[in-house]
Design a protein around this motif. Structure first.
Motif, PDB file in Angstrom:
ATOM      1  N   MET A   1       0.833  -1.212   0.000  1.00 58.22           N
ATOM      2  CA  MET A   1       0.000   0.000   0.000  1.00 58.22           C
ATOM      3  C   MET A   1       0.860   1.252   0.000  1.00 58.22           C
ATOM      4  O   MET A   1       2.030   1.213   0.317  1.00 58.22           O
ATOM      5  N   ASN A   2       0.222   2.359  -0.275  1.00 59.37           N
ATOM      6  CA  ASN A   2       0.934   3.623  -0.285  1.00 59.37           C
ATOM      7  C   ASN A   2       1.342   4.016   1.126  1.00 59.37           C
ATOM      8  O   ASN A   2       0.644   3.731   2.098  1.00 59.37           O
ATOM      9  N   SER A   3       2.461   4.688   1.229  1.00 55.49           N
ATOM     10  CA  SER A   3       2.883   5.241   2.505  1.00 55.49           C
ATOM     11  C   SER A   3       2.092   6.500   2.783  1.00 55.49           C
ATOM     12  O   SER A   3       1.575   7.136   1.866  1.00 55.49           O
ATOM     13  N   PRO A   4       1.967   6.908   4.060  1.00 54.99           N
ATOM     14  CA  PRO A   4       1.262   8.160   4.356  1.00 54.99           C
ATOM     15  C   PRO A   4       1.854   9.342   3.616  1.00 54.99           C
ATOM     16  O   PRO A   4       1.137  10.236   3.175  1.00 54.99           O
ATOM     17  N   SER A   5       3.213   9.369   3.445  1.00 52.11           N
ATOM     18  CA  SER A   5       3.812  10.493   2.731  1.00 52.11           C
ATOM     19  C   SER A   5       3.416  10.502   1.270  1.00 52.11           C
ATOM     20  O   SER A   5       3.230  11.556   0.660  1.00 52.11           O
ATOM     21  N   GLY A   6       3.239   9.309   0.666  1.00 50.43           N
ATOM     22  CA  GLY A   6       2.808   9.232  -0.717  1.00 50.43           C
ATOM     23  C   GLY A   6       1.402   9.746  -0.894  1.00 50.43           C
ATOM     24  O   GLY A   6       1.075  10.374  -1.895  1.00 50.43           O
ATOM     25  N   ARG A  13      -6.985   7.667  -3.355  1.00 50.00           N
ATOM     26  CA  ARG A  13      -7.768   7.008  -4.404  1.00 50.00           C
ATOM     27  C   ARG A  13      -8.602   5.896  -3.794  1.00 50.00           C
ATOM     28  O   ARG A  13      -8.069   4.993  -3.141  1.00 50.00           O
ATOM     29  N   VAL A  14      -9.914   5.948  -4.021  1.00 51.72           N
ATOM     30  CA  VAL A  14     -10.864   4.988  -3.462  1.00 51.72           C
ATOM     31  C   VAL A  14     -11.430   4.141  -4.597  1.00 51.72           C
ATOM     32  O   VAL A  14     -12.033   4.674  -5.540  1.00 51.72           O
ATOM     33  N   ALA A  15     -11.233   2.839  -4.507  1.00 56.00           N
ATOM     34  CA  ALA A  15     -11.867   1.918  -5.452  1.00 56.00           C
ATOM     35  C   ALA A  15     -13.187   1.444  -4.851  1.00 56.00           C
ATOM     36  O   ALA A  15     -13.200   0.803  -3.798  1.00 56.00           O
ATOM     37  N   VAL A  16     -14.292   1.793  -5.470  1.00 53.35           N
ATOM     38  CA  VAL A  16     -15.616   1.366  -5.018  1.00 53.35           C
ATOM     39  C   VAL A  16     -15.976   0.092  -5.778  1.00 53.35           C
ATOM     40  O   VAL A  16     -16.132   0.103  -7.004  1.00 53.35           O
ATOM     41  N   VAL A  17     -16.077  -1.011  -5.051  1.00 55.00           N
ATOM     42  CA  VAL A  17     -16.298  -2.326  -5.663  1.00 55.00           C
ATOM     43  C   VAL A  17     -17.727  -2.770  -5.379  1.00 55.00           C
ATOM     44  O   VAL A  17     -18.177  -2.744  -4.223  1.00 55.00           O
ATOM     45  N   PHE A  18     -18.438  -3.206  -6.422  1.00 51.73           N
ATOM     46  CA  PHE A  18     -19.845  -3.563  -6.257  1.00 51.73           C
ATOM     47  C   PHE A  18     -20.255  -4.628  -7.264  1.00 51.73           C
ATOM     48  O   PHE A  18     -19.494  -4.991  -8.156  1.00 51.73           O
ATOM     49  N   GLN A 106      -2.970  -1.659 -19.101  1.00 47.75           N
ATOM     50  CA  GLN A 106      -2.864  -0.231 -18.815  1.00 47.75           C
ATOM     51  C   GLN A 106      -2.971  -0.025 -17.308  1.00 47.75           C
ATOM     52  O   GLN A 106      -3.941  -0.459 -16.678  1.00 47.75           O
ATOM     53  N   THR A 107      -1.983   0.625 -16.710  1.00 53.22           N
ATOM     54  CA  THR A 107      -2.014   0.891 -15.281  1.00 53.22           C
ATOM     55  C   THR A 107      -2.788   2.176 -15.013  1.00 53.22           C
ATOM     56  O   THR A 107      -2.476   3.226 -15.562  1.00 53.22           O
ATOM     57  N   LEU A 108      -3.795   2.088 -14.164  1.00 50.17           N
ATOM     58  CA  LEU A 108      -4.598   3.258 -13.815  1.00 50.17           C
ATOM     59  C   LEU A 108      -4.011   4.021 -12.638  1.00 50.17           C
ATOM     60  O   LEU A 108      -4.372   5.164 -12.399  1.00 50.17           O
ATOM     61  N   GLY A 109      -3.146   3.376 -11.881  1.00 44.16           N
ATOM     62  CA  GLY A 109      -2.560   4.061 -10.737  1.00 44.16           C
ATOM     63  C   GLY A 109      -2.779   3.314  -9.445  1.00 44.16           C
ATOM     64  O   GLY A 109      -3.399   2.256  -9.407  1.00 44.16           O
ATOM     65  N   GLU A 110      -2.258   3.909  -8.383  1.00 39.89           N
ATOM     66  CA  GLU A 110      -2.287   3.265  -7.087  1.00 39.89           C
ATOM     67  C   GLU A 110      -3.656   3.417  -6.419  1.00 39.89           C
ATOM     68  O   GLU A 110      -4.347   4.408  -6.599  1.00 39.89           O
ATOM     69  N   VAL A 111      -4.008   2.413  -5.619  1.00 41.56           N
ATOM     70  CA  VAL A 111      -5.246   2.428  -4.846  1.00 41.56           C
ATOM     71  C   VAL A 111      -4.897   2.554  -3.372  1.00 41.56           C
ATOM     72  O   VAL A 111      -4.064   1.801  -2.863  1.00 41.56           O
ATOM     73  N   ASP A 112      -5.506   3.501  -2.690  1.00 39.79           N
ATOM     74  CA  ASP A 112      -5.246   3.685  -1.267  1.00 39.79           C
ATOM     75  C   ASP A 112      -6.202   2.887  -0.396  1.00 39.79           C
ATOM     76  O   ASP A 112      -5.825   2.423   0.678  1.00 39.79           O
ATOM     77  N   VAL A 113      -7.431   2.738  -0.847  1.00 42.44           N
ATOM     78  CA  VAL A 113      -8.424   2.031  -0.037  1.00 42.44           C
ATOM     79  C   VAL A 113      -9.518   1.508  -0.954  1.00 42.44           C
ATOM     80  O   VAL A 113      -9.835   2.113  -1.991  1.00 42.44           O
ATOM     81  N   VAL A 114     -10.087   0.381  -0.586  1.00 45.46           N
ATOM     82  CA  VAL A 114     -11.211  -0.199  -1.322  1.00 45.46           C
ATOM     83  C   VAL A 114     -12.466  -0.086  -0.458  1.00 45.46           C
ATOM     84  O   VAL A 114     -12.437  -0.376   0.746  1.00 45.46           O
ATOM     85  N   PHE A 115     -13.554   0.338  -1.077  1.00 43.52           N
ATOM     86  CA  PHE A 115     -14.866   0.380  -0.411  1.00 43.52           C
ATOM     87  C   PHE A 115     -15.689  -0.748  -1.024  1.00 43.52           C
ATOM     88  O   PHE A 115     -16.318  -0.584  -2.063  1.00 43.52           O
ATOM     89  N   PRO A 116     -15.693  -1.946  -0.396  1.00 50.91           N
ATOM     90  CA  PRO A 116     -16.409  -3.079  -0.974  1.00 50.91           C
ATOM     91  C   PRO A 116     -17.892  -3.061  -0.602  1.00 50.91           C
ATOM     92  O   PRO A 116     -18.264  -3.367   0.526  1.00 50.91           O
ATOM     93  N   LEU A 117     -18.720  -2.685  -1.550  1.00 54.25           N
ATOM     94  CA  LEU A 117     -20.162  -2.578  -1.318  1.00 54.25           C
ATOM     95  C   LEU A 117     -20.858  -3.837  -1.823  1.00 54.25           C
ATOM     96  O   LEU A 117     -21.805  -3.780  -2.602  1.00 54.25           O
ATOM     97  N   ARG A 138      -5.892  -1.743   2.139  1.00 53.07           N
ATOM     98  CA  ARG A 138      -6.852  -1.252   3.137  1.00 53.07           C
ATOM     99  C   ARG A 138      -8.258  -1.271   2.542  1.00 53.07           C
ATOM    100  O   ARG A 138      -8.432  -0.998   1.362  1.00 53.07           O
ATOM    101  N   TYR A 139      -9.235  -1.559   3.394  1.00 57.21           N
ATOM    102  CA  TYR A 139     -10.615  -1.631   2.905  1.00 57.21           C
ATOM    103  C   TYR A 139     -11.579  -1.252   4.009  1.00 57.21           C
ATOM    104  O   TYR A 139     -11.276  -1.337   5.199  1.00 57.21           O
TER     105      TYR A 139
END
Length: 377
Positions: A1-6, A13-18, A106-117, A138-139
């Motif tokens: 996961m990303n460091s707090p400084s990053g 970035r929040v990935a909302v999964v549903f 294609q890389t979209l970028g880093e994810v900081d947390v997932v919101f699994p709905l 993290r989720y």
């Protein structure tokens, strides 16, 4: 996961999964539509990710209007033909990677947390939580054990009872037991008495649930529940019990807090709070927030809600459902680790009445998840 400084150099970035593979796929989509509309885009980058009913992960448009129920035969779903997406863990980050047919990833970028709905099996039962744990992602919400225990109503009752919490009598019938020893299964149902309820043990949204008025209806009810789960819970009927629900939400320091309890009163032709009464319009279901209860009963419901939350080791949020019996006794019906989350769902309504509006509720859950560790807790 990303460091707090990053994270400090850009928006989290929040990935909302549903969506998902369970029978509650459509309800998960509806929940996601509401959350996507509520997340503050000035604070968070949001990536909507759908899981199709065949298990494919896809990059979704996340249009809240598309993710609505407009009728019993018009339920939203995830389109599995979009580009496939995956979470790819590295040593210090987790990237979103999209793969389209005949094209390089294609890389979209880093994810900081997932919101699994996700509701139901393969989402609310610890399976996807285990994947996030393995990837160091993290989720939002409960961990593996709490999710699994709370999803399986039979084991939930065992854990709650062991903690000294009141539950209704029940017995479990597996598909094998029903096939090989129907007489024994019927005898156990007779011991509970009629009417009773037959439920898929690991289901939700009242899908597959039947009220069994007498022994002549038992086979059909068990067969209906077995359509959704090879394990069926037969549960005693809480005669004339009032249906009360209470929300639990952790404060940012981890302390579980409780909402004002609410009472459900099902109207029309519904004998219980079934799928149509929950989700379709004009079903004459009435909700009282706060529930009209004596102060000492309200206080006891809130106390038991926290005890249930902690008994299963929950995190983030939960909804605890009760029956208040005519003699004043309380019994816990279930604990739900990812309750319905539209603005008109019970959980957000209870918190709105308690002073936490919908956007603030969504933000609290994301902030809690961002602050938690990715190892053993």
């Amino acid at each position: 996961m990303n460091s707090p400084s990053g994270r400090a150099s850009r928006k989290p970035r929040v990935a909302v999964v549903f969506g998902g593979r369970s029978s509650e796929h459509a309800i998960s989509c509806v929940t996601a539509g509401s959350v996507l509309a509520a997340i503050d885009r000035d604070v968070y980058d949001v990536v909507p990710i759908g899981i199709a009913t065949d298990g494919r992960w896809v990059l979704e448009a996340g249009d809240p209007e598309r993710l609505r129920i407009t009728g019993a035969d018009r339920l939203p779903s995830v389109d599995g033909d979009r580009a496939t997406i995956a979470l790819v863990p590295e040593a210090s980050t987790t990237d979103l990677v999209v793969t389209e047919p005949s094209q390089p990833p294609q890389t979209l970028g880093e994810v900081d947390v997932v919101f699994p709905l996700l509701h139901g099996p393969w989402g609310e039962d610890g399976t996807i939580q285990g994947m996030f744990e393995m990837a160091g992602v993290r989720y939002v919400g409960a961990g593996v054990l709490a999710s699994a225990v709370s999803m399986d109503k039979a084991y939930m009752k065992i854990v709650l009872a062991a903690a000294g919490l009141p539950v209704l009598p029940s017995t479990t019938v597996t598909a094998r037991q029903w096939e090989q020893d129907e007489v024994g299964c019927r005898e156990r149902a007779d011991e509970l008495g009629y009417p009773l309820f037959a439920k898929p043990t690991r289901g939700g949204s009242s899908i597959g649930i039947s009220k069994v008025h007498d022994a002549s209806e038992l086979a059909a009810a068990i067969d209906e529940a077995l359509r959704y789960d090879p394990k069926v819970l037969l549960e005693a009927y809480a005669a004339d019990g009032r249906e009360i629900e209470c929300g639990v939400l952790q404060a940012l320091d981890g302390t579980p807090e409780t909402s004002l309890p609410a009472e459900l009163r099902v109207g029309g032709d519904h004998e219980f709070y079934d799928f149509e009464a929950k989700y379709l319009p004009d079903q004459q279901t009435e909700i009282d927030i706060p529930a009209d209860l004596p102060e000492e009963v309200t206080a006891r419901i809130r106390e038991l809600s926290v005890q249930a939350f902690e008994a299963v080791g929950c995190e983030g949020l939960a909804r605890v459902d009760f029956f208040v019996l005519p003699d004043g006794r309380l019994v816990i019906n279930e604990i739900n680790t990812m309750p319905g989350f539209t603005p008109t769902s019970m959980y957000p309504q209870m918190w709105a009445a308690s002073g936490v509006d919908y956007p603030a509720l969504v933000d609290r859950l994301i902030r809690l998840a961002l602050a938690r560790d990715t190892g053993l807790r």
